[in-house]
Design a protein around this motif. Sequence first.
Motif, PDB file in Angstrom:
ATOM      1  N   PHE A  49       4.154   5.391  -3.085  1.00 15.66           N
ATOM      2  CA  PHE A  49       2.705   5.570  -3.201  1.00 15.66           C
ATOM      3  C   PHE A  49       1.989   5.375  -1.869  1.00 15.66           C
ATOM      4  CE2 PHE A  49      -1.397   3.338  -3.861  1.00 15.66           C
ATOM      5  CZ  PHE A  49      -2.125   4.423  -4.307  1.00 15.66           C
ATOM      6  N   PHE A  50       2.249   4.278  -1.180  1.00 13.29           N
ATOM      7  CA  PHE A  50       1.514   3.975   0.050  1.00 13.29           C
ATOM      8  C   PHE A  50       1.801   4.991   1.154  1.00 13.29           C
ATOM      9  CE2 PHE A  50       1.196  -0.094  -2.088  1.00 13.29           C
ATOM     10  CZ  PHE A  50      -0.075  -0.523  -1.725  1.00 13.29           C
ATOM     11  N   ASN A  51       2.901   5.724   1.041  1.00 13.94           N
ATOM     12  CA  ASN A  51       3.240   6.725   2.059  1.00 13.94           C
ATOM     13  C   ASN A  51       2.718   8.114   1.723  1.00 13.94           C
ATOM     14  OD1 ASN A  51       4.692   4.822   3.582  1.00 13.94           O
ATOM     15  ND2 ASN A  51       6.532   5.164   2.371  1.00 13.94           N
ATOM     16  N   HIS A  52       2.163   8.304   0.529  1.00 17.97           N
ATOM     17  CA  HIS A  52       1.786   9.649   0.107  1.00 17.97           C
ATOM     18  C   HIS A  52       0.315   9.791  -0.287  1.00 17.97           C
ATOM     19  CE1 HIS A  52       6.212   9.806  -0.376  1.00 17.97           C
ATOM     20  NE2 HIS A  52       6.055  11.063  -0.019  1.00 17.97           N
ATOM     21  N   MET A  53      -0.487   8.769  -0.065  1.00 18.24           N
ATOM     22  CA  MET A  53      -1.914   8.927  -0.333  1.00 18.24           C
ATOM     23  C   MET A  53      -2.497   9.986   0.598  1.00 18.24           C
ATOM     24  SD  MET A  53      -3.658   5.268  -1.264  1.00 18.24           S
ATOM     25  CE  MET A  53      -3.156   4.431   0.219  1.00 18.24           C
ATOM     26  N   ASP A  54      -3.161  10.967   0.021  1.00 20.86           N
ATOM     27  CA  ASP A  54      -3.718  12.063   0.792  1.00 20.86           C
ATOM     28  C   ASP A  54      -4.988  11.614   1.518  1.00 20.86           C
ATOM     29  OD1 ASP A  54      -5.623  14.617   0.926  1.00 20.86           O
ATOM     30  OD2 ASP A  54      -3.542  15.302   0.907  1.00 20.86           O
ATOM     31  N   THR A  95      -0.130  11.455   5.965  1.00 28.17           N
ATOM     32  CA  THR A  95      -0.525  10.918   4.660  1.00 28.17           C
ATOM     33  C   THR A  95      -0.193   9.432   4.625  1.00 28.17           C
ATOM     34  OG1 THR A  95       1.642  11.401   3.657  1.00 28.17           O
ATOM     35  CG2 THR A  95      -0.069  13.110   3.485  1.00 28.17           C
ATOM     36  N   GLY A  96      -0.787   8.738   3.641  1.00 26.61           N
ATOM     37  CA  GLY A  96      -0.449   7.343   3.397  1.00 26.61           C
ATOM     38  C   GLY A  96      -1.191   6.363   4.281  1.00 26.61           C
ATOM     39  N   THR A  97      -1.004   5.093   3.952  1.00 24.09           N
ATOM     40  CA  THR A  97      -1.548   3.993   4.741  1.00 24.09           C
ATOM     41  C   THR A  97      -0.429   3.019   5.038  1.00 24.09           C
ATOM     42  OG1 THR A  97      -2.111   2.645   2.804  1.00 24.09           O
ATOM     43  CG2 THR A  97      -3.788   4.195   3.584  1.00 24.09           C
ATOM     44  N   ILE A 103      -6.511  -3.367   5.222  1.00 18.35           N
ATOM     45  CA  ILE A 103      -7.353  -2.706   4.224  1.00 18.35           C
ATOM     46  C   ILE A 103      -6.549  -1.745   3.334  1.00 18.35           C
ATOM     47  CG2 ILE A 103      -9.398  -2.859   5.682  1.00 18.35           C
ATOM     48  CD1 ILE A 103      -9.154   0.144   6.177  1.00 18.35           C
ATOM     49  N   SER A 104      -5.231  -1.701   3.514  1.00 18.14           N
ATOM     50  CA  SER A 104      -4.410  -0.844   2.659  1.00 18.14           C
ATOM     51  C   SER A 104      -4.554  -1.179   1.176  1.00 18.14           C
ATOM     52  CB  SER A 104      -2.942  -0.933   3.084  1.00 18.14           C
ATOM     53  OG  SER A 104      -2.732  -0.284   4.313  1.00 18.14           O
ATOM     54  N   PRO A 105      -4.565  -2.465   0.777  1.00 25.28           N
ATOM     55  CA  PRO A 105      -4.679  -2.769  -0.651  1.00 25.28           C
ATOM     56  C   PRO A 105      -5.948  -2.226  -1.290  1.00 25.28           C
ATOM     57  CG  PRO A 105      -3.893  -4.688   0.535  1.00 25.28           C
ATOM     58  CD  PRO A 105      -4.296  -3.686   1.564  1.00 25.28           C
ATOM     59  N   VAL A 106      -7.106  -2.427  -0.656  1.00 21.01           N
ATOM     60  CA  VAL A 106      -8.350  -1.961  -1.267  1.00 21.01           C
ATOM     61  C   VAL A 106      -8.421  -0.442  -1.249  1.00 21.01           C
ATOM     62  CG1 VAL A 106      -9.735  -2.092   0.848  1.00 21.01           C
ATOM     63  CG2 VAL A 106     -10.844  -2.332  -1.383  1.00 21.01           C
ATOM     64  N   LEU A 107      -7.866   0.209  -0.216  1.00 26.50           N
ATOM     65  CA  LEU A 107      -7.833   1.668  -0.202  1.00 26.50           C
ATOM     66  C   LEU A 107      -6.930   2.202  -1.313  1.00 26.50           C
ATOM     67  CD1 LEU A 107      -7.659   2.529   3.618  1.00 26.50           C
ATOM     68  CD2 LEU A 107      -9.646   2.591   2.091  1.00 26.50           C
ATOM     69  N   ALA A 108      -5.826   1.510  -1.572  1.00 25.04           N
ATOM     70  CA  ALA A 108      -4.943   1.913  -2.668  1.00 25.04           C
ATOM     71  C   ALA A 108      -5.656   1.804  -4.006  1.00 25.04           C
ATOM     72  CB  ALA A 108      -3.687   1.039  -2.661  1.00 25.04           C
ATOM     73  N   ASN A 109      -6.425   0.738  -4.193  1.00 26.23           N
ATOM     74  CA  ASN A 109      -7.170   0.583  -5.436  1.00 26.23           C
ATOM     75  C   ASN A 109      -8.244   1.658  -5.586  1.00 26.23           C
ATOM     76  OD1 ASN A 109      -5.987  -1.473  -6.889  1.00 26.23           O
ATOM     77  ND2 ASN A 109      -7.192  -3.090  -5.939  1.00 26.23           N
ATOM     78  N   VAL A 110      -8.901   1.998  -4.486  1.00 24.57           N
ATOM     79  CA  VAL A 110      -9.913   3.056  -4.535  1.00 24.57           C
ATOM     80  C   VAL A 110      -9.265   4.378  -4.934  1.00 24.57           C
ATOM     81  CG1 VAL A 110     -11.493   4.443  -3.143  1.00 24.57           C
ATOM     82  CG2 VAL A 110     -11.471   1.960  -2.894  1.00 24.57           C
ATOM     83  N   TYR A 111      -8.119   4.671  -4.334  1.00 27.49           N
ATOM     84  CA  TYR A 111      -7.427   5.938  -4.599  1.00 27.49           C
ATOM     85  C   TYR A 111      -7.059   6.056  -6.079  1.00 27.49           C
ATOM     86  CZ  TYR A 111      -4.707  10.006  -3.077  1.00 27.49           C
ATOM     87  OH  TYR A 111      -4.243  11.287  -2.872  1.00 27.49           O
ATOM     88  N   LEU A 112      -6.445   5.018  -6.643  1.00 23.63           N
ATOM     89  CA  LEU A 112      -6.018   5.077  -8.044  1.00 23.63           C
ATOM     90  C   LEU A 112      -7.183   4.855  -9.003  1.00 23.63           C
ATOM     91  CD1 LEU A 112      -2.532   3.337  -7.947  1.00 23.63           C
ATOM     92  CD2 LEU A 112      -3.052   5.738  -8.362  1.00 23.63           C
ATOM     93  N   PHE A 165      -3.355  14.893  -6.635  1.00 29.01           N
ATOM     94  CA  PHE A 165      -3.704  13.958  -5.560  1.00 29.01           C
ATOM     95  C   PHE A 165      -2.498  13.666  -4.670  1.00 29.01           C
ATOM     96  CE2 PHE A 165      -6.594  13.237  -9.087  1.00 29.01           C
ATOM     97  CZ  PHE A 165      -7.822  13.260  -8.453  1.00 29.01           C
ATOM     98  N   ASN A 166      -1.533  14.589  -4.669  1.00 35.42           N
ATOM     99  CA  ASN A 166      -0.370  14.506  -3.788  1.00 35.42           C
ATOM    100  C   ASN A 166       0.534  13.317  -4.124  1.00 35.42           C
ATOM    101  OD1 ASN A 166       1.115  15.679  -1.664  1.00 35.42           O
ATOM    102  ND2 ASN A 166       0.356  14.171  -0.207  1.00 35.42           N
ATOM    103  N   LEU A 167       0.572  12.921  -5.377  1.00 39.40           N
ATOM    104  CA  LEU A 167       1.408  11.811  -5.811  1.00 39.40           C
ATOM    105  C   LEU A 167       2.481  12.318  -6.768  1.00 39.40           C
ATOM    106  CD1 LEU A 167      -1.350   9.135  -6.544  1.00 39.40           C
ATOM    107  CD2 LEU A 167       0.007   9.391  -4.460  1.00 39.40           C
TER     108      LEU A 167
END
Length: 317
Positions: A49-54, A95-97, A103-112, A165-167
């Motif tokens: 997931f963290f490597n494929h966030m668009d 892609t990814g963070t 700030i990766s955790p909060v960006l991951a939460n925003v994405y999902l 969403f590229n996941l």
Amino acid sequence: MTAIYEQDFLGCSYGYRPGRGAREAVKDLTFDLQYGRYGYVVEADVQGFFNHMDHAWLLKMLSLRVDDRAFLGLIRKWLKAGILETDGEVVHPETGTPQGGNISPVLANVYLHYALDLWFEKVVKPRCHGEVLLCRYADDWVCAFRYQDDAEAFYRVLAKRLEKFNLTLAPEKTRLMRFSRFHPSMKRRFIFLGFEFYWKADREGTPRVMRRTARKRLQAACHRIKEWIKLSRHLPGREFFKRLNTRLRGHYNYYGVRGNSRSLYRFFEWAKGCAFKWLNRRSQRRSYTWGRFQRVLGFVAIAVPRITEPRHPRVFA
């Protein structure tokens, strides 16, 4: 970022949020499955997931709440910043963070939040004929449904929704299964946040949602404690057992849920056996007999397994 989005995140999201965590997710999910009317479970996990966030989707999502071009530009630069690999090469991701980024955790939460949570709340729930539930911790989540048709419909469209969403779903961790008090079986179990969930009758014959440490997690914990004991056996006796107790308590604090005593004692007995073996290998002369070792454990007050899970606030007794 947390101040902006914490008020928007839904109650089904537990990961990387203040005052919430994995233990709260496990406790709430257990309560809801036990007292709710659910018969089917869909467990899912996103592959890498963290490597494929668009990046384009993420910035579009952020722009819905953040009207500050400079701030969005800073996040864009942070996403595009190079990552120094162990071989010295600098990689610029498309892609990814970076995992471990501040700030990766909060960006991951925003994405999902936009890709999954809101879709489940506003599209999936209204179209279902029975009760539905989503419990998510970062990219690991479980959905429960009352009716099979609802569960199958969700399972069919889930992959297409995430592909937008590229996941991609991890096939070995994604499945639909029967999970009901009317069909209790150890074969019908799923894994969430290091625990195996399954239905089993208690001593009074009442079906209960039980949890135990997932097999791979227990094996990994046993391996880690063994390696630590091997590397730390040179420490003075008091210091060695003080640090060992810290590690044992850390394991109990997370896995010490009701019904998991057997797994806790398996870990404890393994750690105790490893300590006896490797402390006796500090030199050519044995340090302890088994009887003397047991007396030492009593003297240092070795941390024995205990249940650390508090009573759920929605249970009144």
